[in-house]
Scaffold this active site. Structure first.
Site, PDB file in Angstrom:
ATOM      1  N   TYR A 122     -19.934  33.446  -2.497  1.00  0.00           N
ATOM      2  CA  TYR A 122     -20.336  32.764  -4.051  1.00  0.00           C
ATOM      3  C   TYR A 122     -20.706  30.940  -4.192  1.00  0.00           C
ATOM      4  O   TYR A 122     -19.548  30.895  -3.713  1.00  0.00           O
ATOM      5  CB  TYR A 122     -19.475  33.241  -5.574  1.00  0.00           C
ATOM      6  CG  TYR A 122     -19.818  33.392  -6.633  1.00  0.00           C
ATOM      7  CD1 TYR A 122     -20.275  34.462  -7.733  1.00  0.00           C
ATOM      8  CD2 TYR A 122     -20.270  31.924  -7.317  1.00  0.00           C
ATOM      9  CE1 TYR A 122     -21.388  33.930  -8.840  1.00  0.00           C
ATOM     10  CE2 TYR A 122     -20.854  31.950  -8.308  1.00  0.00           C
ATOM     11  CZ  TYR A 122     -20.795  32.954  -9.426  1.00  0.00           C
ATOM     12  OH  TYR A 122     -21.448  32.590 -10.509  1.00  0.00           O
ATOM     13  N   SER A 232     -10.791  21.089  -9.640  1.00  0.00           N
ATOM     14  CA  SER A 232      -9.851  19.710  -8.767  1.00  0.00           C
ATOM     15  C   SER A 232      -9.010  18.522  -9.390  1.00  0.00           C
ATOM     16  O   SER A 232      -8.723  18.224 -10.738  1.00  0.00           O
ATOM     17  CB  SER A 232     -11.410  19.049  -8.708  1.00  0.00           C
ATOM     18  OG  SER A 232     -11.814  18.838  -7.121  1.00  0.00           O
ATOM     19  N   GLN A 254     -13.498  12.739  -8.420  1.00  0.00           N
ATOM     20  CA  GLN A 254     -12.838  14.212  -9.300  1.00  0.00           C
ATOM     21  C   GLN A 254     -12.661  14.091 -10.538  1.00  0.00           C
ATOM     22  O   GLN A 254     -12.766  15.864 -10.868  1.00  0.00           O
ATOM     23  CB  GLN A 254     -11.447  14.247  -8.777  1.00  0.00           C
ATOM     24  CG  GLN A 254     -11.171  14.861  -6.913  1.00  0.00           C
ATOM     25  CD  GLN A 254     -12.105  15.908  -6.425  1.00  0.00           C
ATOM     26  OE1 GLN A 254     -11.859  16.371  -6.627  1.00  0.00           O
ATOM     27  NE2 GLN A 254     -13.305  14.982  -5.362  1.00  0.00           N
ATOM     28  N   HIS A 257     -16.027  16.090 -12.242  1.00  0.00           N
ATOM     29  CA  HIS A 257     -16.046  17.305 -12.101  1.00  0.00           C
ATOM     30  C   HIS A 257     -16.155  18.292 -13.318  1.00  0.00           C
ATOM     31  O   HIS A 257     -17.386  18.663 -13.060  1.00  0.00           O
ATOM     32  CB  HIS A 257     -15.104  17.825 -10.629  1.00  0.00           C
ATOM     33  CG  HIS A 257     -15.589  17.844  -9.221  1.00  0.00           C
ATOM     34  ND1 HIS A 257     -17.212  18.784  -8.638  1.00  0.00           N
ATOM     35  CD2 HIS A 257     -15.076  17.009  -8.405  1.00  0.00           C
ATOM     36  CE1 HIS A 257     -16.690  17.940  -7.421  1.00  0.00           C
ATOM     37  NE2 HIS A 257     -15.543  17.402  -7.253  1.00  0.00           N
ATOM     38  N   GLU A 322      -4.176  19.751  -3.888  1.00  0.00           N
ATOM     39  CA  GLU A 322      -5.404  19.572  -3.453  1.00  0.00           C
ATOM     40  C   GLU A 322      -6.149  18.672  -2.778  1.00  0.00           C
ATOM     41  O   GLU A 322      -5.994  19.494  -1.877  1.00  0.00           O
ATOM     42  CB  GLU A 322      -6.573  20.265  -4.656  1.00  0.00           C
ATOM     43  CG  GLU A 322      -7.933  20.764  -4.087  1.00  0.00           C
ATOM     44  CD  GLU A 322      -9.219  20.913  -5.118  1.00  0.00           C
ATOM     45  OE1 GLU A 322     -10.448  21.517  -4.482  1.00  0.00           O
ATOM     46  OE2 GLU A 322      -9.092  20.287  -6.241  1.00  0.00           O
ATOM     47  N   HIS A 323      -6.674  17.826  -3.525  1.00  0.00           N
ATOM     48  CA  HIS A 323      -6.812  16.184  -2.355  1.00  0.00           C
ATOM     49  C   HIS A 323      -5.955  15.473  -2.636  1.00  0.00           C
ATOM     50  O   HIS A 323      -5.710  15.250  -3.875  1.00  0.00           O
ATOM     51  CB  HIS A 323      -8.183  15.513  -2.159  1.00  0.00           C
ATOM     52  CG  HIS A 323      -9.175  16.828  -2.501  1.00  0.00           C
ATOM     53  ND1 HIS A 323      -9.471  17.240  -4.291  1.00  0.00           N
ATOM     54  CD2 HIS A 323     -10.603  17.325  -1.769  1.00  0.00           C
ATOM     55  CE1 HIS A 323      -9.826  18.466  -3.605  1.00  0.00           C
ATOM     56  NE2 HIS A 323     -10.610  18.171  -2.459  1.00  0.00           N
ATOM     57  N   ASP A 356     -15.729  15.740   1.470  1.00  0.00           N
ATOM     58  CA  ASP A 356     -16.219  16.802   0.462  1.00  0.00           C
ATOM     59  C   ASP A 356     -17.637  17.344   1.557  1.00  0.00           C
ATOM     60  O   ASP A 356     -17.416  18.539   0.806  1.00  0.00           O
ATOM     61  CB  ASP A 356     -16.728  16.270  -0.565  1.00  0.00           C
ATOM     62  CG  ASP A 356     -15.313  17.119  -1.387  1.00  0.00           C
ATOM     63  OD1 ASP A 356     -15.160  17.574  -1.362  1.00  0.00           O
ATOM     64  OD2 ASP A 356     -15.265  16.449  -2.725  1.00  0.00           O
ATOM     65  N   HIS A 415      11.287  60.913  12.269  1.00  0.00           N
ATOM     66  CA  HIS A 415      11.150  59.698  13.634  1.00  0.00           C
ATOM     67  C   HIS A 415      11.314  60.398  14.359  1.00  0.00           C
ATOM     68  O   HIS A 415      10.706  60.250  15.989  1.00  0.00           O
ATOM     69  CB  HIS A 415      11.120  59.273  12.563  1.00  0.00           C
ATOM     70  CG  HIS A 415      10.671  58.233  11.367  1.00  0.00           C
ATOM     71  ND1 HIS A 415       9.863  59.179  10.307  1.00  0.00           N
ATOM     72  CD2 HIS A 415       9.158  57.427  11.198  1.00  0.00           C
ATOM     73  CE1 HIS A 415       9.140  58.465  10.187  1.00  0.00           C
ATOM     74  NE2 HIS A 415       8.181  57.333  10.665  1.00  0.00           N
TER      75      HIS A 415
END
Length: 428
Positions: A122, A232, A254, A257, A322-323, A356, A415
């Site tokens: 996507y 982000s 960031q 965004h 995230e970063h 990025d 078993h």
């Protein structure tokens, strides 16, 4: 921008779970596409994207892709090709092989790695188009050996004229052969369940808005997904040796965004914190997306002051960003203390946009604290593993009684008897 003590701050946002209304909307869309296929996909495309399509228009033609090359500039084409080469080189180093281990008694144990057969990617539209996301999703899957990679993207990323040409060129450069103009929850459902036009996939990857995220959550189990991507985030860990202008610029990278993005400075230096706050205001004055970035900074930005570096690093590990940028004197000496982060950028020249777009590591990263237990998109995400067991007669004779003991302890007599019948025959 908020200024707080580091130990008082926690970053946890509920946006990824959506409102009850959003969840109900996604449930209806997914169910309609599951039951009706193309008619539901086309109806929601017309309703939500305001684009009326026929089923045969869903697939992007080769002619459209060739036309897109006429609309992009040579500088972009050169940059995207070099970025793709860097990304491919990085991910090729992640590729593992199947293995077997033969024991002295003849038993063979191992693990077989096989690529997924069909993966759906996507690529978002809406507020912006991201050709870089095409590369970050597609190339790891290719390196893993996935034979069928299909891409979906909203039908008007390039305005009324159609899909953004830069997205189409990035897809072509990455080697995508199957593209569809479909977006939102309806596209996710189409990938998961299949329609008359779009065959189903085994896994869905790629970021999107809240409706895409909720749709991925809804179809998980029918297919695999990479993650539920949130807004982000960036955290900059810095001391008084850091350049305030660099820190502010990276935080704004960031914040632009979207309004829900998060940009946080963690520092032991009040002087740096004050300077960064001033720099952010100065740089906002000329930023094209200043309104978005300012809302992000106001709502989700912060400067966290720590008494010691130990306290600062503890705050970073709690946030699991995230970063993470590490702008410290002798930064590498602190690296071993960082436990939770999606991607770590070390030193003043490792600005977040380097990762990025160009360096090679994947920019699709865990958000909202999930770096505590998850990783960037990587080649392993597109491989499945099968255990291999070839037991020898000698091994079964040696270990059969132990296997039966464990089976009977769990009340599973059949078993145990599956082993017992072999032991009786082989010992006869």
């Amino acid at each position: 921008m908020r200024v707080m003590r580091a130990e008082q701050f926690g970053l946890k946002r509920e946006v990824e779970y959506g409102t009850p209304e959003q969840n109900e909307t996604v449930k209806q869309i997914v169910e309609a596409v599951r039951l009706q296929g193309d008619p539901a996909l086309l109806a929601y495309t017309e309703k939500l994207d305001r684009i009326k399509l026929e089923a045969h228009e869903l697939r992007v033609s080769d002619a459209e892709i060739q036309a897109a090359y006429e609309q992009v500039d040579e500088a972009f084409l050169a940059a995207i090709r070099e970025a793709a080469a860097n990304i491919r080189s990085f991910h090729e180093k992640q590729l593992r092989q199947s293995w077997v281990d033969v024991q002295p008694d003849g038993t063979m144990l191992g693990q077989l790695l096989r690529p997924l057969k069909r993966v759906g990617v996507y690529v978002p539209g809406g507020k912006a188009a991201y050709p870089s996301s095409v590369l970050m999703n597609v190339i790891p899957a290719q390196v893993a050996g996935v034979p069928e990679i299909v891409m979906v993207t909203p039908p008007a990323t390039g305005g009324k004229a159609g899909i953004d040409p830069y997205i189409l060129v990035a897809a072509a450069e990455a080697g995508v052969k199957e593209l569809y103009r479909a977006g939102g929850a309806q596209a996710v459902a189409a990938l998961a369940y299949g329609t008359e036009t779009i065959p189903p996939v085994d896994k869905i990857c790629g970021p999107g808005n809240i409706y895409v995220a909720l749709a991925k959550r809804a179809v998980f189990g029918v297919v695999d997904i990479d993650s539920i991507a949130g807004p982000s985030e960036i955290v900059v860990l810095a001391d008084d040796t850091a350049d305030a202008a660099y820190v502010a610029a990276d935080m704004l990278s960031q914040a632009e965004h979207d309004e829900m993005a998060s940009a946080i400075l963690v520092t032991t230096s009040k002087k740096l914190g004050d300077a960064v706050a001033l720099e952010i205001e100065r740089q906002l004055e000329t930023l094209p997306k200043a309104e978005i970035a300012r809302q992000s900074i106001t709502s989700n930005g912060a400067i966290l002051l720590a008494e010691t570096m130990d306290e600062a690093i503890a705050a970073v590990n709690r946030m699991a960003p995230e970063h993470l940028e590490v702008m410290l004197e002798d930064a590498m000496s602190w690296l071993g203390r960082i436990e939770n982060a999606g991607a770590i950028f070390v030193g003043p020249y490792s600005s977040e946009p380097v990762g990025d777009y160009f360096a090679g590591p994947n920019h699709i990263l865990p958000t909202n604290g999930t770096a505590r237990f998850s990783s960037p998109v990587n080649v392993d995400d597109f491989l499945k593993k099968s255990s291999l067991i070839q037991y020898s007669k000698a091994a079964l004779l040696a270990n059969g009684d132990k296997i039966m003991t464990l089976a009977r302890h769990e009340g599973l007599e059949a078993h145990a008897r599956a082993i017992e019948i072999r032991l009786e025959r082989e010992k006869a």
